[in-house]
Design an enzyme around this catalytic site. Structure first.
Site, PDB file in Angstrom:
ATOM      1  N   CYS A 213      -5.169  -3.131   2.536  1.00 21.68           N
ATOM      2  CA  CYS A 213      -5.060  -3.046   4.005  1.00 21.68           C
ATOM      3  C   CYS A 213      -6.378  -3.227   4.759  1.00 21.68           C
ATOM      4  CB  CYS A 213      -4.373  -1.724   4.378  1.00 21.68           C
ATOM      5  SG  CYS A 213      -3.629  -1.754   6.042  1.00 21.68           S
TER       6      CYS A 213
ATOM      7  N   LYS B 250      -9.305   1.250  -2.676  1.00 19.47           N
ATOM      8  CA  LYS B 250      -9.557   0.807  -1.305  1.00 19.47           C
ATOM      9  C   LYS B 250     -11.000   1.120  -0.914  1.00 19.47           C
ATOM     10  CE  LYS B 250      -7.284   1.160   3.254  1.00 19.47           C
ATOM     11  NZ  LYS B 250      -6.039   1.643   3.906  1.00 19.47           N
TER      12      LYS B 250
ATOM     13  N   GLU C 202       0.833  -1.210   0.000  1.00 11.37           N
ATOM     14  CA  GLU C 202       0.000   0.000   0.000  1.00 11.37           C
ATOM     15  C   GLU C 202       0.875   1.271   0.000  1.00 11.37           C
ATOM     16  OE1 GLU C 202      -2.204   0.414   3.652  1.00 11.37           O
ATOM     17  OE2 GLU C 202      -3.672   1.782   2.759  1.00 11.37           O
TER      18      GLU C 202
END
Lengths: 553, 553
Positions: free
Chosen positions: A156, A120, A48
């Site tokens: 994440c 994300k 990330e």
């Protein structure tokens, strides 16, 4: 490219980028791409925000940040051939009305071009996380397709989609939409129990969906945060088949087919609790020095106590004993045993020592301030405070003069209750032990001394004292550290209210005193230097507290 | 209750709550309810988070916070009869899975009960705002109905729903769903141009929807923030028919019918720019002292320069001249004119002065440090820095001894470029002028001296100097303040990148130097004391910057 092509290879690049150093990061990424290519990798994965570093904070709001990101993505794409590179980077999109939205993405590069932005979905916005300040959520996560291979790519927080935390269950959505396996690219901050938590979540997902899970974390120190790496690959049978290194860069290539086999590709040896603590602190401090391009001359005021002793030891691990300068700053209240003990410490560590008595200055100050109510006989807080402040002044002078930095040596217990003098023992560029409670520090010392006496026993066995007036002991004004730390852990780390702490059987008077000390010292912490976050709730950016308020939790 | 009942009365309670002081706030709210009732009000309105204060930050995560909120809402509801009370407060809801969601609400109380929670739709999460850290968004705003009266109730950010900022256009939705008028309850931080911005938005809405707009803001100081009140009522014709006081509590009752009439109910006189600056700072500081229940003895190091002079003047406005203690701390580098000038200042302000020469201490320090490379002849940064640090030490001693607090005196220009000594001239509990650029400070002084010389002309006309070595002037190491401030405004306040600043015609060398100074002094600001936010981008909580990074915007 076909999923049935089980010889397809995946490379995981666990790199350590420097925040905002676009040239450095781009060069590193291209090197890893080339290394992956030499290893015949078809899919090359970076963590990330690998391009920028995590987290740019308000730097991302400067227009030139976007320009750099877009320029460097093109530069990297240019070296990408038929392989697929998945690169963590922000992506900037303009709405029809001209407003900009930023997504935290896995950017897919292929044949010289950007071919996809995987956005994300879940943006963490608690503790040290501030992603909703910058990024927009993606409410429609979909797998990324390479031929008939469906990759459940997520960023994440997307994997922390358990009941009660988020409405969008990203892993489940990716499963339902046909992902063959999950691939999570992370910038996940270290804490002592974090790897266990991660494994718990990953194994829950693999168990539920029966699909392999690849977890790639970034590594490195960034201000108060440590990224610990420790990426893992879990196969469809829910066994760990690959572990990557803790606290350093690492690289692994494996076949897609390995995800469905039980062959263990790589094992890392287990790290003990206190070694992990040491590794986390030293990586953080090493990167602090390197990434800020500052000196490695470290100045530490040595009191003969355990805090400064451990700090000095940790510093030697990072910069070498030849670059650590211990400074003894005795006053008339300094016991002779303090000097004996710290001389032994200096000998054990092999560092140099400067001995600068503050006695003469103190007398000069006494005389100067006598007309301003300085009480030579009756030493109160004001008279106590001038001593650490004189020491702080001298330490900062030496730092300025020797082109070094001062390390502040307060522990978490002291910082919590404000048992320190602002602009005195709190001065410094960094604090290495500020997220370790005093009672835990004793255990760390025990570990440090496991093979030979590094921190002298005399220091360990001595009752803690600030030595600011005759016969002073910490226990004169604070409860016993074990009791103190138990209550602090409940109040600070677990955020329990007073009534909940009392339910656990602690005494009202003690709890009241401790909570009141924590509350009224917020103003000191607001001016304190950054520490190294080792717990889920350290003092610093992850604990946002007002100074002005009258709430007693 | 009927909309056609035009004699229906609305009370706006522009109150100043204390963060987390549930008893104080509840008592105040009940008093205002009773006052409203004496004025025959049917709808009684309080600002956003009036019950708790804005913003509780992580305090809200403690379970006892929720308990207090719910207890106090019931306590307030108990005094509510047939009138409707709209109270800003958080509301805690449990999901089926047991997870808690918190909404920022207008809680409607009626006949002893909570009858509705109007949830905030748009959560600001930029600059000093962190609402997404705590609150959940409401994606379905609806008007609140009292009989056939439809109130377009919204909370603060909900009105800032203009193109490009948010997807949910709250005001439009409320209009479409039949609101008769809009009622916005706010906790809107002051900045110099804020009221103009608010009026711009409100008038745009009234123009577009042809419906009246009632805007109720909170008032008071909270850490670095000032809430300025200045609530306004705009009628259906888009004219302001009522203004409430700036920087103090206020109360108004008017008829619903007034919203459709052109009668002006209340006018406030216009405040000039510099009076507004002074009012904002003094409210903030007054509340800082009162709400933290700390001393009003103020210690200020006076240098003979403009920064400490203005700070001392502002302090006298808050605590009275009898509580301000000026401290002169001359060294051998202090020009005699500095002492003459500051003596005149002290005379003009009517404050007391203590004169404590640091000369003797400095010599003692020279002698002590001589063996550690102290260079008596060649004064470098290390030797310069010890002087403000000795001063800081003495100021802190006096504060401790006299039970006072030190005010730090850096201005925004200095803080930006790090022209200060950490633990030296930066010490203190608060800084009053840290969001004012040096060139603006001169204009403020001109205003302060409008009737008589308060800040001596000699101080104003003197070239700025830190007096840390012979003949030193700020301009030796910094560009002219006008040029410096122009570039700083573009870089800090407007967040322009270097290439954009250069496009405006500034010299590359100067711009490079200034940007580099700002970037490399982030570590100093991270340890600096809170100031008073006057601009849209002050140093402090609203500007989140990493210390470790290599990006040059």
């Amino acid at each position: 490219m076909s999923f049935s092509n089980s010889s397809l290879k995946i490379a995981l690049c666990q790199i350590n980028p420097t925040l905002g150093d676009f040239n450095f990061n781009t060069t590193k990424i291209i090197e890893y791409i080339e290394m992956s290519r030499q290893n015949q990798a078809d899919i090359i994965v970076f963590p990330e925000l690998a391009l920028t570093g995590y987290l740019p904070f308000d730097l991302i709001e400067y227009p030139s940040f976007r320009i750099q990101v877009e320029r460097k993505i093109l530069e990297i794409a240019a070296v990408v051939n038929q392989e697929y590179v998945i690169l963590g980077a922000p992506a900037f999109f303009k709405d029809e009305d001209g407003s900009e939205k930023i997504f935290n993405c896995g950017v897919v590069l292929h044949n010289g071009k950007v071919v996809e932005y995987i956005k994300k979905a879940l943006l963490p916005n608690y503790d040290v996380f501030h992603e909703k300040r910058y990024f927009t959520e993606n409410d429609d996560p979909v797998p990324y397709l390479i031929g008939d291979l469906s990759i459940g790519l997520q960023v994440c927080e997307d994997m922390w989609d358990l009941p009660s935390s988020y409405d969008c269950k990203v892993t489940q959505v990716l499963d339902e939409k046909g992902a063959n396996f999950f691939l999570n690219i992370s910038a996940s901050p270290f804490s002592m129990e974090k790897q266990e938590d991660r494994l718990g979540v990953i194994k829950k997902h693999v168990k539920k969906y029966g699909k392999p899970f690849i977890y790639l974390n970034v590594v490195g120190g960034q201000d108060e945060i440590v990224f610990d790496g420790r990426s893992i690959v879990v196969n469809a049978e829910n066994d760990i088949i690959a572990e990557m290194k803790a606290f350093e860069e690492d690289f692994i290539v494996f076949k897609l087919a390995d995800l469905y086999s039980s062959t263990v590709l790589r094992e890392e040896k287990e790290i003990t609790r206190y070694q992990m603590m040491i590794d986390a602190i030293t990586l953080n401090f090493k990167d602090y020095i390197r990434k800020n391009n500052i000196t490695n001359k470290i100045i530490i005021g040595l009191s003969g106590g355990i805090d400064s002793a451990v700090t000095a030891y940790l510093a030697t691990l990072v910069v070498g004993k030849e670059n650590v300068i211990g400074v003894a700053l005795p006053s008339k209240f300094t016991a002779s045993r303090s000097m004996t003990d710290l001389n032994q410490l200096v000998l054990n560590l092999g560092i140099s020592l400067r001995n600068i008595s503050i006695g003469g200055l103190y007398i000069e100050l006494e005389n100067l301030l006598e007309e301003h109510e300085f009480e030579k006989e009756n030493l109160g807080i004001p008279e106590e405070n001038v001593q650490p402040r004189l020491r702080g002044l001298i330490l900062m002078y030496l730092a300025n003069k020797l082109n070094g930095i001062v390390l502040s040596t307060g522990n978490k217990s002291e910082i919590a209750v404000g048992y320190s003098t602002l602009y005195g023992d709190t001065v410094g560029a960094k604090n290495l032990i500020g997220d370790i409670y005093k009672s835990e520090l004793y255990k760390l010392v025990h570990y440090i001394n496991r093979d030979r006496e590094i921190i002298p026993d005399a220091i360990i066995n001595r009752e803690p004292t600030a030595e600011l007036k005759p016969e002073q002991k910490d226990s004169d004004s604070l409860p016993d550290y074990t009791l103190l730390d138990d209550i602090l852990t409940l109040f600070i780390d677990e955020q329990l209210s007073k009534h909940q702490i009392l339910e656990k059987g602690f005494e009202l008077k003690v709890v009241d005193k401790i909570i009141s000390l924590v509350l009224k010292n917020e103003f000191k912490r607001a001016q304190m230097v950054q520490t190294v976050r080792l717990s889920e709730k350290s003092f610093g950016g992850g604990r946002m507290m007002p100074i002005t308020h009258r709430f007693n939790p």
